[in-house]
Scaffold this motif. Structure first.
Motif, PDB file in Angstrom:
ATOM      1  N   THR A 227       0.829  -1.215   0.000  1.00  7.57           N
ATOM      2  CA  THR A 227       0.000   0.000   0.000  1.00  7.57           C
ATOM      3  C   THR A 227       0.859   1.259   0.000  1.00  7.57           C
ATOM      4  N   LEU A 228       1.933   1.255   0.796  1.00  8.21           N
ATOM      5  CA  LEU A 228       2.768   2.456   0.919  1.00  8.21           C
ATOM      6  C   LEU A 228       3.530   2.771  -0.360  1.00  8.21           C
ATOM      7  N   HIS A 229       3.640   1.790  -1.250  1.00  7.25           N
ATOM      8  CA  HIS A 229       4.401   2.000  -2.496  1.00  7.25           C
ATOM      9  C   HIS A 229       3.498   2.105  -3.725  1.00  7.25           C
ATOM     10  N   ALA A 230       2.170   2.135  -3.528  1.00  4.27           N
ATOM     11  CA  ALA A 230       1.242   1.941  -4.653  1.00  4.27           C
ATOM     12  C   ALA A 230       1.335   3.006  -5.732  1.00  4.27           C
ATOM     13  N   ASP A 231       1.377   4.269  -5.350  1.00  3.96           N
ATOM     14  CA  ASP A 231       1.451   5.339  -6.361  1.00  3.96           C
ATOM     15  C   ASP A 231       2.102   6.568  -5.754  1.00  3.96           C
ATOM     16  N   HIS A 232       2.653   7.402  -6.593  1.00  5.91           N
ATOM     17  CA  HIS A 232       3.311   8.603  -6.060  1.00  5.91           C
ATOM     18  C   HIS A 232       3.395   9.713  -7.094  1.00  5.91           C
ATOM     19  N   GLU A 233       2.259  10.007  -7.723  1.00  9.54           N
ATOM     20  CA  GLU A 233       2.183  11.151  -8.672  1.00  9.54           C
ATOM     21  C   GLU A 233       3.153  10.937  -9.825  1.00  9.54           C
ATOM     22  N   GLN A 234       3.839  11.961 -10.307  1.00  6.78           N
ATOM     23  CA  GLN A 234       4.598  11.862 -11.567  1.00  6.78           C
ATOM     24  C   GLN A 234       6.084  11.630 -11.306  1.00  6.78           C
ATOM     25  N   ASN A 235       6.427  10.606 -10.497  1.00  3.70           N
ATOM     26  CA  ASN A 235       7.827  10.256 -10.255  1.00  3.70           C
ATOM     27  C   ASN A 235       8.468   9.744 -11.527  1.00  3.70           C
ATOM     28  N   ALA A 236       9.774   9.486 -11.487  1.00  4.94           N
ATOM     29  CA  ALA A 236      10.516   9.158 -12.711  1.00  4.94           C
ATOM     30  C   ALA A 236       9.937   7.947 -13.437  1.00  4.94           C
ATOM     31  N   SER A 237       9.639   6.875 -12.707  1.00  2.00           N
ATOM     32  CA  SER A 237       9.158   5.655 -13.390  1.00  2.00           C
ATOM     33  C   SER A 237       7.744   5.844 -13.918  1.00  2.00           C
ATOM     34  N   THR A 238       6.900   6.562 -13.201  1.00  2.00           N
ATOM     35  CA  THR A 238       5.544   6.826 -13.704  1.00  2.00           C
ATOM     36  C   THR A 238       5.599   7.709 -14.944  1.00  2.00           C
ATOM     37  N   SER A 239       6.487   8.703 -14.917  1.00  2.00           N
ATOM     38  CA  SER A 239       6.651   9.554 -16.102  1.00  2.00           C
ATOM     39  C   SER A 239       7.174   8.748 -17.280  1.00  2.00           C
ATOM     40  N   THR A 240       8.009   7.742 -16.980  1.00  2.00           N
ATOM     41  CA  THR A 240       8.513   6.854 -18.047  1.00  2.00           C
ATOM     42  C   THR A 240       7.370   6.064 -18.668  1.00  2.00           C
ATOM     43  N   VAL A 241       6.480   5.550 -17.802  1.00  2.00           N
ATOM     44  CA  VAL A 241       5.332   4.777 -18.296  1.00  2.00           C
ATOM     45  C   VAL A 241       4.447   5.670 -19.152  1.00  2.00           C
ATOM     46  N   ARG A 242       4.197   6.901 -18.704  1.00  2.00           N
ATOM     47  CA  ARG A 242       3.342   7.826 -19.456  1.00  2.00           C
ATOM     48  C   ARG A 242       3.971   8.147 -20.815  1.00  2.00           C
ATOM     49  N   LEU A 243       5.303   8.361 -20.820  1.00  2.00           N
ATOM     50  CA  LEU A 243       5.950   8.722 -22.084  1.00  2.00           C
ATOM     51  C   LEU A 243       5.936   7.533 -23.041  1.00  2.00           C
ATOM     52  N   ALA A 244       6.212   6.338 -22.505  1.00  2.00           N
ATOM     53  CA  ALA A 244       6.190   5.140 -23.361  1.00  2.00           C
ATOM     54  C   ALA A 244       4.780   4.934 -23.917  1.00  2.00           C
ATOM     55  N   SER A 245       3.788   5.143 -23.082  1.00  2.00           N
ATOM     56  CA  SER A 245       2.396   4.947 -23.514  1.00  2.00           C
ATOM     57  C   SER A 245       1.980   5.963 -24.573  1.00  2.00           C
ATOM     58  N   SER A 246       2.596   7.140 -24.534  1.00  2.00           N
ATOM     59  CA  SER A 246       2.167   8.208 -25.474  1.00  2.00           C
ATOM     60  C   SER A 246       2.460   7.834 -26.927  1.00  2.00           C
ATOM     61  N   SER A 247       3.353   6.852 -27.145  1.00  2.00           N
ATOM     62  CA  SER A 247       3.626   6.434 -28.533  1.00  2.00           C
ATOM     63  C   SER A 247       2.648   5.354 -28.978  1.00  2.00           C
ATOM     64  N   GLY A 248       1.788   4.886 -28.054  1.00  2.00           N
ATOM     65  CA  GLY A 248       0.846   3.814 -28.387  1.00  2.00           C
ATOM     66  C   GLY A 248       1.408   2.434 -28.118  1.00  2.00           C
ATOM     67  N   ALA A 249       2.529   2.373 -27.388  1.00  2.00           N
ATOM     68  CA  ALA A 249       3.144   1.065 -27.091  1.00  2.00           C
ATOM     69  C   ALA A 249       2.177   0.219 -26.257  1.00  2.00           C
ATOM     70  N   ASN A 250       2.313  -1.117 -26.352  1.00  2.00           N
ATOM     71  CA  ASN A 250       1.377  -1.977 -25.636  1.00  2.00           C
ATOM     72  C   ASN A 250       1.585  -1.850 -24.134  1.00  2.00           C
TER      73      ASN A 250
END
Ligand code: SDX
Length: 431
Positions: A227-250
């Motif tokens: 629970t304590l690690h579930a989410d944390h706004e736009q940290n580096a890895s979440t921003s990485t996921v968002r950027l990867a997703s923006s290209s339409g990657a699976n």
């Protein structure tokens, strides 16, 4: 998208430009610079994104000065005390706490997706036994679209939903398999009669040769760590996921990108680095030596588990984690754990030191988590994989949110170019 409540004026070379100011429900106002380059022909420069909002989100809010962390408005301390991980997953994914029947249905859906395709067992066997479990997880999760192609089309809302449930359900199984593979023990299948945290502990610690009883103390502590690690706004890895997703990657490729980014010692890898640092310090009398190194500009050493880009106060997760560390070690009868003693004295001495006070460096989520995980029987190499499986729901919730914005487009930053201006090719004989 929040409407512009007012505007800010920017004057460049004597010409003024109006920038809309977007008003949040919490946190600082946001200057909307989306049209700045088209209107003024200039870029902004913010390589570490210290002052840049990359998206419009409703999932998690952090107030770094006050040490506040809210998931869909609920304080992390209340969720850690009163909720449990799968309920927090539902909250992050769908925006509201579930009714009892909705929670039961969600938990049932997750439970029924915990097994992985049997062919994935062979996939693991391509790795060396001494591969870091994070290397295995990046590889296996990145390949999931090869096993679950029927939920890889990001333009199909139903496939996005199935991929979300599959990853929340299967990441613990994959992490446990990575652990078992690294210690030469057979994989343990998930069990539908166990709750999420107990199932993970069973897949990690049970062996075919004898019965394994999950300790409810460990299961509760495990669930709280998730629970304590579930989410944390736009940290580096979440921003990485968002950027990867923006290209339409699976979706599986996007989460694998998040796992890769999380691995770094400045980010999710800090929990492993922190425990290794505490062990290197070893005894309380060596703490001043390491604090001096952390303050030395010429020494790249940093106190792992200290400092944060956003928190300039206590990380509220660290506060809960510290309480949990005391409880778990006490309940496990691990009296006077020397590493915990070093951690507590290090925290005290650092917080009393003007360097850390001036730079507002406080313990973060990674400072105490490793102590609990080691007390639970995990090797340090499993600390970041546990962070990754916990954060999968956060990555997925943020990934799903992008699709709710019809205007979302590929992320493509610009640059401050300071290389050579155009010049002509010179033949090798003339160089
Ligand atoms: C996570 O973003 C998130 O939300 C991440 C996370 C999440 O849940 O997703 O919270 C998880 O990644 C937590 C952070 C885990 N990392 C560590 O514990 C590694 C140690 N900490 C640091 O490397 C550092 O504090 C960062 C990376 C966490 C933050 O770095 P910043 O915001 O870029 O700050 P900085 O490097 O510019 O440091 C500011 C000053 C510097 O001194 P000056 O150059 O100004 O003189 O503080 C010093 C740094 O040298 N400093 C430290 C320090 N951290 C910063 N000095 C000693 N020890 C440290 N730990």
């Amino acid at each position: 998208m929040t409407d512009a409540s007012n505007t800010a004026q920017l004057t460049i070379n004597g010409k003024s430009y109006d920038l809309p100011v977007l008003s949040p429900t919490a946190g600082p106002d946001v200057l909307d610079i989306r049209k700045l380059y088209a209107q003024a022909g200039v870029f902004t420069y913010d390589p570490g994104y210290t002052s840049t909002a990359s998206c419009d989100s409703t999932i998690t809010f952090i107030d770094g000065d006050e040490g506040v962390l809210l998931h869909r408005g609920y304080p992390i301390g209340q969720l850690a005390e009163k909720s449990h991980y799968l309920e927090v997953c539902y909250l992050l994914l769908y925006g509201e706490l579930p009714t009892a029947s909705a929670l039961e249905d969600f938990e049932d859906r997750v439970t029924r997706h915990t097994m992985v395709h049997e062919q994935m067992h062979n996939f693991f066997r391509g790795f060396r036994r001494d591969a870091h479990p994070m290397a295995t997880m990046v590889g296996v999760v990145g390949a999931m679209s090869a096993f679950y192609a029927d939920s890889a089309d990001v333009n199909d809302p139903w496939q996005r939903e199935v991929a979300s449930i599959r990853m929340i359900a299967k990441l613990p199984t994959i992490a446990a398999m990575a652990y078992k593979y690294s210690i030469g023990q057979p994989f343990v299948y998930p069990r539908n009669d166990l709750d999420y945290a107990s199932n993970f502990l069973n897949m990690c610690f049970s062996v075919p040769a004898e019965n394994y009883q999950v300790d409810p103390i460990l299961s509760r502590a495990m669930d709280r760590i998730f629970t304590l690690h579930a989410d944390h706004e736009q940290n580096a890895s979440t921003s990485t996921v968002r950027l990867a997703s923006s290209s339409g990657a699976n979706p599986f490729a996007c989460i694998a990108a998040g796992i890769a980014c999380l691995w770094g010692p400045a980010h999710g890898g800090a929990n492993q680095a922190c425990l290794e640092m505490l062990k290197e310090i070893g005894t309380v009398d060596r703490i001043p030596e390491f604090i001096a190194r952390a303050k030395d500009k010429d020494d790249p050493f940093r106190l792992m588990g200290f400092g944060h880009r956003v928190y300039k106060n206590f990380d509220p997760r660290a506060t809960v984690m510290k309480q949990s560390a005391d409880e778990v070690l006490d309940l496990l009868g691990i009296e006077d754990n020397p590493i915990l003693q070093v951690a507590k004295e290090l925290e005290k001495q650092a917080l009393d030191d003007p360097y850390f006070a001036e730079k507002k460096l406080f313990p973060n989520v990674d400072f105490y988590s490793g102590i609990i995980l080691e007390a639970m029987g995990f090797p340090t190499s499993m600390f970041t994989p546990i962070f990754a499986l916990s954060r999968t729901v956060g990555w997925i919730s943020q990934w799903k949110e992008q699709f709710s914005d019809p205007a979302h487009k590929i992320g493509r930053p610009r640059q401050l170019y300071r290389g050579e201006t155009q010049r002509d090719y010179v033949d090798v004989e003339n160089r």
